[in-house]
Write a protein that holds these residues in place. Structure first.
Motif, PDB file in Angstrom:
ATOM      1  N   LYS A 189      39.933 -26.105 -28.032  1.00 11.13           N
ATOM      2  CA  LYS A 189      40.027 -27.298 -27.199  1.00 11.13           C
ATOM      3  C   LYS A 189      41.433 -27.899 -27.262  1.00 11.13           C
ATOM      4  N   GLN A 190      42.078 -27.782 -28.439  1.00 11.07           N
ATOM      5  CA  GLN A 190      43.417 -28.383 -28.591  1.00 11.07           C
ATOM      6  C   GLN A 190      44.434 -27.787 -27.619  1.00 11.07           C
ATOM      7  N   TYR A 191      44.201 -26.550 -27.148  1.00 12.86           N
ATOM      8  CA  TYR A 191      45.193 -25.920 -26.274  1.00 12.86           C
ATOM      9  C   TYR A 191      45.015 -26.318 -24.813  1.00 12.86           C
ATOM     10  N   GLN A 192      43.784 -26.530 -24.439  1.00 15.62           N
ATOM     11  CA  GLN A 192      43.538 -26.879 -23.045  1.00 15.62           C
ATOM     12  C   GLN A 192      42.552 -28.036 -22.990  1.00 15.62           C
ATOM     13  N   THR A 193      43.107 -29.228 -22.867  1.00 17.37           N
ATOM     14  CA  THR A 193      42.263 -30.402 -22.780  1.00 17.37           C
ATOM     15  C   THR A 193      43.036 -31.467 -22.010  1.00 17.37           C
ATOM     16  N   PHE A 194      42.364 -32.558 -21.617  1.00 23.85           N
ATOM     17  CA  PHE A 194      43.057 -33.566 -20.818  1.00 23.85           C
ATOM     18  C   PHE A 194      43.850 -34.501 -21.723  1.00 23.85           C
ATOM     19  N   ASP A 195      45.161 -34.506 -21.551  1.00 21.65           N
ATOM     20  CA  ASP A 195      46.042 -35.369 -22.337  1.00 21.65           C
ATOM     21  C   ASP A 195      47.266 -35.607 -21.468  1.00 21.65           C
ATOM     22  N   CYS A 196      47.171 -36.618 -20.618  1.00 22.18           N
ATOM     23  CA  CYS A 196      48.213 -36.786 -19.601  1.00 22.18           C
ATOM     24  C   CYS A 196      49.618 -37.026 -20.174  1.00 22.18           C
ATOM     25  N   PRO A 197      49.761 -37.901 -21.191  1.00 22.49           N
ATOM     26  CA  PRO A 197      51.116 -38.083 -21.742  1.00 22.49           C
ATOM     27  C   PRO A 197      51.732 -36.770 -22.217  1.00 22.49           C
ATOM     28  N   LYS A 198      50.914 -35.949 -22.883  1.00 16.87           N
ATOM     29  CA  LYS A 198      51.391 -34.658 -23.368  1.00 16.87           C
ATOM     30  C   LYS A 198      51.794 -33.780 -22.181  1.00 16.87           C
ATOM     31  N   ALA A 199      50.972 -33.819 -21.140  1.00 18.60           N
ATOM     32  CA  ALA A 199      51.269 -33.021 -19.945  1.00 18.60           C
ATOM     33  C   ALA A 199      52.616 -33.435 -19.364  1.00 18.60           C
ATOM     34  N   LYS A 200      52.859 -34.748 -19.286  1.00 17.98           N
ATOM     35  CA  LYS A 200      54.113 -35.242 -18.719  1.00 17.98           C
ATOM     36  C   LYS A 200      55.297 -34.797 -19.554  1.00 17.98           C
ATOM     37  N   LYS A 201      55.086 -34.793 -20.869  1.00 18.49           N
ATOM     38  CA  LYS A 201      56.170 -34.396 -21.759  1.00 18.49           C
ATOM     39  C   LYS A 201      56.522 -32.928 -21.529  1.00 18.49           C
ATOM     40  N   HIS A 202      55.472 -32.101 -21.399  1.00 22.97           N
ATOM     41  CA  HIS A 202      55.736 -30.677 -21.147  1.00 22.97           C
ATOM     42  C   HIS A 202      56.484 -30.486 -19.837  1.00 22.97           C
ATOM     43  N   LEU A 203      56.114 -31.266 -18.841  1.00 26.19           N
ATOM     44  CA  LEU A 203      56.773 -31.111 -17.543  1.00 26.19           C
ATOM     45  C   LEU A 203      58.225 -31.575 -17.633  1.00 26.19           C
ATOM     46  N   ALA A 204      58.456 -32.650 -18.417  1.00 27.69           N
ATOM     47  CA  ALA A 204      59.825 -33.129 -18.612  1.00 27.69           C
ATOM     48  C   ALA A 204      60.646 -32.071 -19.342  1.00 27.69           C
ATOM     49  N   ASP A 205      60.011 -31.456 -20.357  1.00 33.51           N
ATOM     50  CA  ASP A 205      60.707 -30.400 -21.105  1.00 33.51           C
ATOM     51  C   ASP A 205      61.073 -29.231 -20.209  1.00 33.51           C
ATOM     52  N   ALA A 206      60.270 -29.030 -19.193  1.00 36.33           N
ATOM     53  CA  ALA A 206      60.538 -27.921 -18.273  1.00 36.33           C
ATOM     54  C   ALA A 206      61.642 -28.285 -17.278  1.00 36.33           C
ATOM     55  N   GLY A 207      62.098 -29.557 -17.328  1.00 32.78           N
ATOM     56  CA  GLY A 207      63.200 -29.957 -16.458  1.00 32.78           C
ATOM     57  C   GLY A 207      62.752 -30.748 -15.239  1.00 32.78           C
ATOM     58  N   TYR A 208      61.509 -31.227 -15.277  1.00 31.90           N
ATOM     59  CA  TYR A 208      61.020 -32.034 -14.144  1.00 31.90           C
ATOM     60  C   TYR A 208      60.488 -33.365 -14.661  1.00 31.90           C
ATOM     61  N   PRO A 209      61.379 -34.249 -15.149  1.00 30.81           N
ATOM     62  CA  PRO A 209      60.868 -35.517 -15.687  1.00 30.81           C
ATOM     63  C   PRO A 209      60.155 -36.312 -14.597  1.00 30.81           C
ATOM     64  N   ASP A 210      58.980 -36.776 -14.934  1.00 28.47           N
ATOM     65  CA  ASP A 210      58.128 -37.519 -13.988  1.00 28.47           C
ATOM     66  C   ASP A 210      57.946 -36.780 -12.662  1.00 28.47           C
ATOM     67  N   GLY A 211      57.890 -35.468 -12.766  1.00 22.94           N
ATOM     68  CA  GLY A 211      57.631 -34.662 -11.571  1.00 22.94           C
ATOM     69  C   GLY A 211      58.825 -34.510 -10.649  1.00 22.94           C
ATOM     70  N   LYS A 212      59.965 -35.107 -10.998  1.00 30.28           N
ATOM     71  CA  LYS A 212      61.123 -35.065 -10.098  1.00 30.28           C
ATOM     72  C   LYS A 212      61.620 -33.645  -9.946  1.00 30.28           C
ATOM     73  N   GLY A 213      61.779 -33.217  -8.706  1.00 28.04           N
ATOM     74  CA  GLY A 213      62.343 -31.895  -8.442  1.00 28.04           C
ATOM     75  C   GLY A 213      61.318 -30.780  -8.487  1.00 28.04           C
TER      76      GLY A 213
END
Lengths: 291, 321, 580
Positions: free
Chosen positions: C384-408
């Motif tokens: 469950k720890q690998y795939q569960t709903f955790d929006c802040p964590k999701a946003k952080k991963h997306l920021a790490d990928a180079g899309y902070p707050d979904g930008k770009g």
């Protein structure tokens, strides 16, 4: 020249007078204006974005929740907002389709009617062939080839719509080109193109406009039908036809899902056909019965 | 006249040829085929076998020639959806049902439509006239799939008076398997739009004719109302009615995808949808050709009908129908 | 105005019914006209509460939008007359409620020392409805027919797909490189069938669940579609074809010559075709006796859940352990970035979607591929720890990928595979959940099934982002994890995962180790986000209270009742009570 302008002006005056005396036409005008208003200002008018989802507000009935006067849909989106945005989709599709149909159909029909001969033969045969296709089946086939989405629907519907415009334009030009003022214009050495564009097309415009205004509800109907069959615009874009189609599975309990978009489609179609009939009566008072 | 008809039939053949080329190339450009890759990719050998079985391993132009050389001998192949029968048999079976639906609808739509139109025209500007105008506007504007859904909800689900669907299988029929209780809803749903169109046409054309001088003269001569209506008004109002018939009938007898899928009727329209979804190429081709052929023939018949009711119309005079 | 009675009986039989009423049911008329059904073949071992044999009629709804061509698995698996399929023969083995392999037309089986040659002993006295004895040669002929390149069987992929478990020379035979006689299926004598596999494959007997057969005699005389006509149809199953009008009505009746393991209690099964949208209404109107869960809409479930009788008769089960998930093209941007995939995995509010959009009666939130209850599944929520709903964590991963707050982040189009309204709503909700959390744009496009699979199967894939489901073909982790190996249908590669699944699939002798290897492989799948798992579907069927039978009314060892996947003995067990 000035003489022809004045006759046209008085004709227009007459038409406006006839139109404003037609109660149904005015109702139509009002409905169409209202729908266009909704479509243009959907962003400002709707309480929520069309794609805003609330997972804790799935399938609310009208008045269940103060923020959702018309309830919510199966994904938890505000139904009122989706209905308003649906107007935008309907208008966008139907107006684009008729615009494209006009842009293609008018010149092709005019050229065929005016120059005749081999050109007319080829164009007439193309029109014959296109008429032979069962319109809905053909549209479905084209959508399967092109792969769906709003642009595809517009393209697919335009392909079958320009035929009507082309045929009417051709018939009009055909009868008008033998009239006195054309012969006269030719006599004073006006070029063929000038005659076609300055004299024939403006004079042929009334039935063409009528056809366009009656083509709009046809396109709305087609978009709704295709969306109903699941061939319509992508989610989460709101479309009335799609809303009716999706409601199929919910309607026994959540009747509002079917009723509201149905009403929206009916009112819009009613508005456009009243308007179209009114235009016809106003612009073309002699020929009352015409498809 | 005969020469004209022959010419029209020849033109129709050419149109069918063009339709066949366009449909054939379009349907072969849709991805997928009569094989199922829902689970994943088929092994190449297995896929090749399936393509070979249906003759799809050849270039498209060759397939087309192959198809057409059979089609001209009225051999339209085997439908992929029903391999134990032929396209011709399947089409005739499903089309028979569609025609039943269509003809019943035509009778209902034109019967009630003309009645309402005449009544409204005769009582111009009365409240009945307004009602007819309004209802017929509504009839044209509400899509039939919407009408169908509400009819089912009201008469089958809520009131439980009529079956929800089927065609000739309700067990309560007037004659054998015809005119059954399950005919009512689909026919009503289907008939409303053409009925509205017919009523509008009828009303408009009668109103126009009644305003003509010769009708006034006839009235002035002291002819009875019934006689005026019969001898002058109806006669002249026939032409627009035939126009309406000519455009509505081909629609009605080739079936409605919406009506047939909503009321689970196994007609032509339903098969078109399943054929497209399943890439049933022989059925898609046959459906298109049949519908195009019917349209052509019915247009021709409409034009011939014009000459019969209106001697002023000469066939061949118009270059484009 | 209820029309049920007259609706169901048709033609001259209806006439007879009335004439019988008129003359007071004299046997004279029945003797004259009703000779076939005068002796009722059904009614085997009916319990005390059962209705009389002539009222043992089950009416099932059939989908009139399906593409169906045959009754026989061996002819076309995906185009069978779904509502009435597989009643004209028995397979070699059947499954009990806990998915253990039990004898069906094979009485017993054994494997030789090499582990590759299996011997199945057929039950004695089996026969076809025309009296012809059923022998191992029928099975041999069926497999040879299916593997023959000219039959173009749609299930040929299966015996290639299961690798070591595949039938010897299968791939060569379907490619036309070897004759069908080279196939590893041999009739040793009338009652002995030998199955040789490519490698060692312990779950093989379970795979023989798919060994449905055709009559060799009928196949040779009338071709593969012999069952599509009551005249030429022969049955070695509990029922035989009596009325064939697909798209309208199909009727089968108990087979008087049946000698197998599941003799019919029912006298007749009627398949009534209708639009899938109307199944439940038809059920409520008393036109049919059962509705499968796929045809029940959320509105129907609302009705069911508020009605105690309906609720008690909706029997929920694992079905084929189906999981709904999102898939990516992980070979190209943006989904080649693990951070983006992780962002998606954490942005999906599974609990809310299950609770509100599926409805809890229909699904449970998924954190992995294998539904709890399936072998090697994660029953302790370790994944469950690998795939569960955790929006802040999701946003952080997306920021790490180079899309902070979904930008770009590029706007996405998520494809669906020709889904109906209910599943379409689920996937739309999934897309909306991700889009709202990550502040990105996702459009959802419901594609025609063939277009979808064409794009998915293309190499390189043309499907960037899609939603789909998969249910098992047989009860072994090598099936549901096997579809994720890099040669499978998904565009995701993990060498470690590939080698672990391959090794575990062929492992014999150490069941514990095998299961642990599959568990570890699944952990890689969820951690490396091969897919984002949305929910496992609870499947089920709605029955009329008078439809009874231990096969689906008595719970399994997990306490789950319902018509379990692959329980073909159901058809000999179900009956109608006199409560009707």
């Amino acid at each position: 020249m000035s003489n022809s302008t004045t006759t046209r002006r008085s004709f227009l005056k007459d038409a406006i007078r006839r139109f404003s005396q037609n109660r149904l036409a005015l109702i139509g005008l009002f409905l169409v204006g209202f729908i266009l208003f909704l479509a243009l200002f959907a962003d400002l008018l709707s309480p929520f974005a069309y794609d805003r989802v609330y997972f804790d507000r799935v399938l609310l009935m009208p008045f269940d929740h103060p923020e959702h006067p018309l309830g919510t849909d199966e994904v938890g989106r505000d139904y009122l907002s989706r209905l308003i945005y649906g107007a935008r989709t309907s208008m966008l599709v139907s107006l684009s389709v008729q615009m494209i149909a006009l842009l293609i159909g008018l010149p092709i029909g005019a050229l065929a009617g005016y120059f005749g001969g081999a050109l007319d033969f080829v164009i007439s045969r193309i029109i014959d062939i296109m008429t032979a296709f069962p319109a809905l089946l053909f549209t479905i086939l084209i959508i399967s080839v092109l792969g769906g989405g709003m642009l595809t629907i517009i393209v697919a519907l335009s392909i079958s719509s320009w035929i009507v415009i082309a045929r009417i334009t051709r018939a009009q030009v055909l009868t008008l080109r033998e009239q006195e003022y054309c012969t006269a214009a030719r006599g004073i050495g006006a070029s063929e193109w000038r005659i076609l564009f300055r004299h024939l097309i403006p004079n042929a415009m009334s039935p063409i406009l009528i056809a366009v205004s009656l083509g709009i509800p046809t396109a709305i109907f087609a978009e709704a039908g295709l969306s109903f069959l699941g061939l319509g615009v992508n989610d989460p874009i709101a479309s009335w036809g799609k809303m009716v189609g999706a409601s199929n599975a919910y309607v026994q309990v959540y009747w509002h899902l079917a009723l509201l978009p149905t009403l929206a489609i009916a009112l819009t179609m009613l508005g456009f056909s009243f308007l179209g009939d009114g235009l016809r009566d106003a612009l073309d008072p002699k020929q009352k019965i015409r498809v | 006249m005969l020469g004209y008809i022959c010419g029209r039939i020849l033109a129709l053949m050419m149109i069918l040829l063009a339709v066949s080329v366009i449909v054939f190339s379009l349907m072969h450009s849709v991805p997928g085929g009569p094989f199922d890759e829902r689970k994943g990719r088929l092994p190449p050998a297995a896929k090749a076998n399936i393509l070979k079985k249906y003759g799809l391993d050849q270039p498209v132009w060759k397939q087309y020639i192959n198809y057409m050389s059979h089609a001209v001998r009225f051999d339209f192949g085997i439908p992929y959806q029903r391999p134990h029968t032929t396209v011709a048999k399947l089409i005739s079976k499903s089309w028979a049902i569609t025609v039943q639906v269509g003809l019943t609808t035509i009778v209902v739509a034109f019967g009630f439509g003309i009645l309402a139109g005449v009544y409204a025209a005769y009582h111009q500007n009365s409240w009945i006239d307004t009602l007819v105008t309004f209802v017929s506007s509504l009839g044209v504007t509400v899509p039939n799939f919407v009408v169908a859904m509400w009819l089912i909800l009201v008469f089958a689900v809520s009131l439980d008076w009529l079956p929800m669907g089927g065609w000739g299988s309700s067990g309560q029929c007037l004659i054998d398997k015809y005119f059954c209780t399950d005919w009512i809803l689909p026919v009503v749903a289907y008939a409303i739009a053409p009925m509205a169109i017919v009523a509008r046409y009828t009303r408009a054309s009668i109103v126009e004719v009644m305003g003509e001088d010769y009708v006034r003269t006839a009235r002035a001569k002291g002819l009875s109302e019934v006689k005026v209506m019969r001898k002058h008004v109806f006669r002249n109002a026939q032409i627009p009615m035939v126009t309406a018939l000519g455009t509505e009938i081909p629609n009605l007898i080739t079936g409605s995808i919406f009506i047939e899928s909503t009321f689970r009727i196994n007609g032509l329209g339903k098969y078109f949808v399943t054929s497209t979804l399943n890439r049933d190429y022989p059925m898609i081709m046959a459906t298109f050709l049949l519908v195009a052929f019917l349209w052509g023939i019915l247009y021709l018949l409409t034009d011939i009908a014009y000459t019969m009711i209106d001697p002023r119309v000469r066939l061949g005079a118009k270059s484009l129908s | 105005m209820k029309l049920n009675e007259s609706k169901r009986t048709s033609g001259w039989r209806r006439f007879l019914k009335y004439s019988k009423k008129i003359v007071g049911g004299t046997t004279l008329l029945s003797a004259l006209f009703l000779t076939p059904s005068a002796v009722l073949a059904g009614g085997h071992g009916l319990p005390k509460d059962a209705a009389p044999t002539d009222q043992q009629v089950l009416r099932v709804p059939c989908d009139n939008t399906r593409n169906e061509v045959t009754f026989d698995f061996a002819v076309a698996v995906y185009q069978r007359y779904e509502c009435i399929a597989d009643l004209f023969q028995d397979t070699l083995v059947d499954l009990d409620k806990d998915f253990n392999v039990i004898p069906a037309s094979a009485e017993s089986w054994s494997v030789d020392a090499s582990g590759k040659v299996w011997t199945f002993k057929l039950r004695k006295g089996l026969q076809w409805s025309d009296g012809t004895p059923l022998t191992a040669a029928d099975y041999e002929a069926t497999f040879r027919y299916s593997a023959d390149p000219s039959s173009a069987w749609d299930f040929t992929w299966f015996y290639s797909f299961i690798g070591a478990g595949g039938i010897k020379n299968w791939s060569e035979v379907i490619a036309g490189e070897m004759p069908t006689s080279a196939l590893g299926i041999r009739a040793v004598d009338d009652l002995t069938l030998e199955v040789e596999t490519e490698g060692v494959f312990p779950p093989l007997p379970g795979v023989m669940k798919f060994a449905f057969l055709l009559s060799k005699k009928a196949l040779e005389a009338h071709g593969p579609y012999y069952n599509n006509d009551p005249e030429t149809s022969v049955s070695a199953g509990p029922y035989m074809l009596t009325e064939f009008d697909p798209g309208n009505r199909i009727v089968v009746e108990a087979n008087p010559n049946y000698k197998g393991y599941r003799p019919a209690r029912l006298q007749r099964i009627e398949g009534i075709y209708m639009s899938p949208a109307t199944f439940f209404t038809a059920f409520q109107q008393g036109e049919v006796d059962t509705v499968p869960y796929e045809r029940l809409t959320p509105a129907d479930f609302k009705v069911i859940e508020s009605d105690p009788v309906l609720k008690n008769n909706y029997l929920r089960h694992f079905g084929d352990f189906r999981t709904d998930y999102l898939l990516f093209d992980t070979y190209t941007a943006p989904f080649n970035d693990l951070n983006v995939r992780k962002a998606f995995a954490y942005a999906l509010d599974r609990d809310a979607i299950v609770k509100n959009v599926y409805g809890e009666i229909k699904a449970m939130p998924a954190h992995s591929m294998l539904m709890p209850g399936y072998p090697a599944s994660d029953t302790k929520d370790e994944l469950k720890q690998y795939q569960t709903f955790d929006c802040p964590k999701a946003k952080k991963h997306l920021a790490d990928a180079g899309y902070p707050d979904g930008k770009g982040f590029p706007a996405q189009e998520m494809w669906l595979r020709g889904e109906g309204p209910a599943m379409s709503a689920v996937y739309q909700a999934s897309a909306a959940s991700i889009a709202q959390c990550l502040n990105i744009k996702i459009e959802v496009s419901n594609k025609d099934g063939k277009v979808y699979m064409d794009a998915l199967n293309a190499k390189p894939t043309q499907l960037t982002l899609g939603a789909v489901s998969y249910g098992m073909d047989f009860l072994d982790p090598s099936n549901l994890l096997g579809i994720w190996v890099s040669s499978g249908r998904h565009s995701w590669t993990n060498d470690k995962f590939d080698s672990m699944v391959a090794e575990a699939s062929n492992l014999v002798g150490d069941d514990k180790k095998r299961e642990q290897m599959f568990r570890d492989a699944q952990k890689i799948l969820v951690d490396d986000v091969g897919g984002v798992f949305i929910a496992h579907r609870w499947q089920g069927d709605l029955f009329k209270p008078y439809v009874q039978g231990d096969s689906f009314r008595v719970p399994d060892s997990n306490g789950i009742s319902g018509k379990h996947w692959g329980n073909d003995w159901y058809w000999g067990n179900v009956y109608i009570t006199n409560a009707k």
